[in-house]
Design a protein around this motif. Structure first.
Motif, PDB file in Angstrom:
ATOM      1  N   LYS A  30       0.832  -1.207   0.000  1.00 27.85           N
ATOM      2  CA  LYS A  30       0.000   0.000   0.000  1.00 27.85           C
ATOM      3  C   LYS A  30       0.865   1.255   0.000  1.00 27.85           C
ATOM      4  O   LYS A  30       0.570   2.228  -0.706  1.00 27.85           O
ATOM      5  CB  LYS A  30      -0.923  -0.002   1.221  1.00 27.85           C
ATOM      6  N   VAL A  31       1.921   1.221   0.790  1.00 27.69           N
ATOM      7  CA  VAL A  31       2.832   2.372   0.849  1.00 27.69           C
ATOM      8  C   VAL A  31       3.501   2.586  -0.507  1.00 27.69           C
ATOM      9  O   VAL A  31       3.651   3.725  -0.971  1.00 27.69           O
ATOM     10  CB  VAL A  31       3.887   2.169   1.955  1.00 27.69           C
ATOM     11  N   GLU A  32       3.873   1.507  -1.164  1.00 24.61           N
ATOM     12  CA  GLU A  32       4.512   1.618  -2.479  1.00 24.61           C
ATOM     13  C   GLU A  32       3.562   2.227  -3.504  1.00 24.61           C
ATOM     14  O   GLU A  32       3.955   3.093  -4.294  1.00 24.61           O
ATOM     15  CB  GLU A  32       4.981   0.238  -2.946  1.00 24.61           C
ATOM     16  N   ARG A  33       2.304   1.796  -3.497  1.00 20.41           N
ATOM     17  CA  ARG A  33       1.337   2.344  -4.457  1.00 20.41           C
ATOM     18  C   ARG A  33       1.041   3.811  -4.162  1.00 20.41           C
ATOM     19  O   ARG A  33       0.905   4.626  -5.084  1.00 20.41           O
ATOM     20  CB  ARG A  33       0.047   1.516  -4.447  1.00 20.41           C
ATOM     21  N   ALA A  34       0.949   4.151  -2.887  1.00 23.24           N
ATOM     22  CA  ALA A  34       0.723   5.551  -2.520  1.00 23.24           C
ATOM     23  C   ALA A  34       1.919   6.412  -2.915  1.00 23.24           C
ATOM     24  O   ALA A  34       1.754   7.535  -3.417  1.00 23.24           O
ATOM     25  CB  ALA A  34       0.457   5.663  -1.017  1.00 23.24           C
TER      26      ALA A  34
END
Length: 285
Positions: A30-34
């Protein structure tokens, strides 16, 4: 009708929160996509190839500038996405704020970019799978500009349906329509066969509500949304002034808007909401 067998209606709120938060590995994703979305906002040139592909497909014409894009997305969010979704979830006895929290925990990136242009492919796909859409055609057109976007969406929908998708538990804690993913898969396959003949898959409160149906004709597909964006003031100060003064959706005909905006090659006539997504003057690849 509410399906009490679904996790969204049968599990406690705290359980739903835990499911959507996920594991440490899922949180890293999720952090990577954000981060991907934020990087694209900071440097829009990173997604220029996506815009070029959309132009080649005929989904956008000359396109709005950055000011028009930003303020257009604000209008999309405040006039269509939020009120239409709030109305729908109210009809399902779902608290919209809590639903939004579950969506955010499932994938923050899906709520950071109303237009999807700055989002990672998997953020767009996840968004399509976690939300019963007013009309998915906008996102399908967007994914058509991404290498293997539609193929990957089809594959992930199959995984959701057979329970093997890595985010099945998280998305299962959000979705309130037990038949949505099956309908969406059929819709995606129809779109992949021929985008110009793909019939709309509109949500109940769009079909039954003339007000939302009218706004959907502006924001529900890429050519129309981009045309609206490009009709807005192209400088920051006038755009901000208009934003502050315009409190309701400007109900003007698509014809009057098209007089100031060059239509995309595959823009279509919305007068018949049951008609396929037709092409006028061109055809999407």
């Amino acid at each position: 009708m509410i399906d009490t067998e679904l996790a969204r209606f049968s599990e406690r709120p705290l359980t739903l929160l835990r499911r959507t938060l996920g594991t440490r590995q899922e949180i890293r994703g999720k952090v990577e996509r954000a981060s991907h979305t934020l990087a694209n906002y900071a440097n829009p040139k990173r997604v220029e190839a996506r815009f070029e592909r959309l132009r080649a497909l005929g989904y956008i014409g000359g396109g709005p500038n950055r000011t028009q894009f930003i303020f257009g997305s604000m209008d999309m969010f405040r006039f269509f996405i939020v009120p239409c979704a709030a109305d729908y979830y109210r009809s399902k006895n779902i608290t919209f704020a809590f639903h939004a929290l579950l969506r955010f925990l499932d994938d923050p990136a899906s709520m950071m970019d109303p237009t999807g242009f700055m989002s990672h492919r998997d953020a767009i796909i996840g968004h399509l799978m976690q939300v019963t859409h007013a009309d998915p055609i906008y996102d399908l057109q967007l994914l058509a500009a991404i290498d293997d976007g539609l193929v990957e969406l089809e594959s992930q929908l199959v995984q959701i349906l057979d329970g093997t998708h890595p985010r099945a538990a998280s998305i299962g804690a959000i979705i309130e329509d037990p038949e949505y993913h099956e309908r969406l898969l059929a819709h995606v396959r129809e779109f992949m066969l021929d985008p110009t003949r793909c019939k709309p898959m509109q949500r109940d409160n769009v079909v039954s509500n003339p007000f939302f149906a009218e706004i959907a004709r502006t924001f529900g597909d890429l050519p129309s949304a981009i045309g609206y964006f490009a009709s807005l003031p192209d400088r920051p100060l006038p755009a901000l002034r208009r934003l502050l003064r315009t409190r309701e959706f400007p109900r003007q005909s698509s014809r009057s808007r098209s007089q100031t905006v060059e239509p995309a090659a595959n823009d279509f006539d919305h007068t018949d909401d049951d008609a396929p997504h037709q092409v006028e003057g061109g055809q999407a690849a």
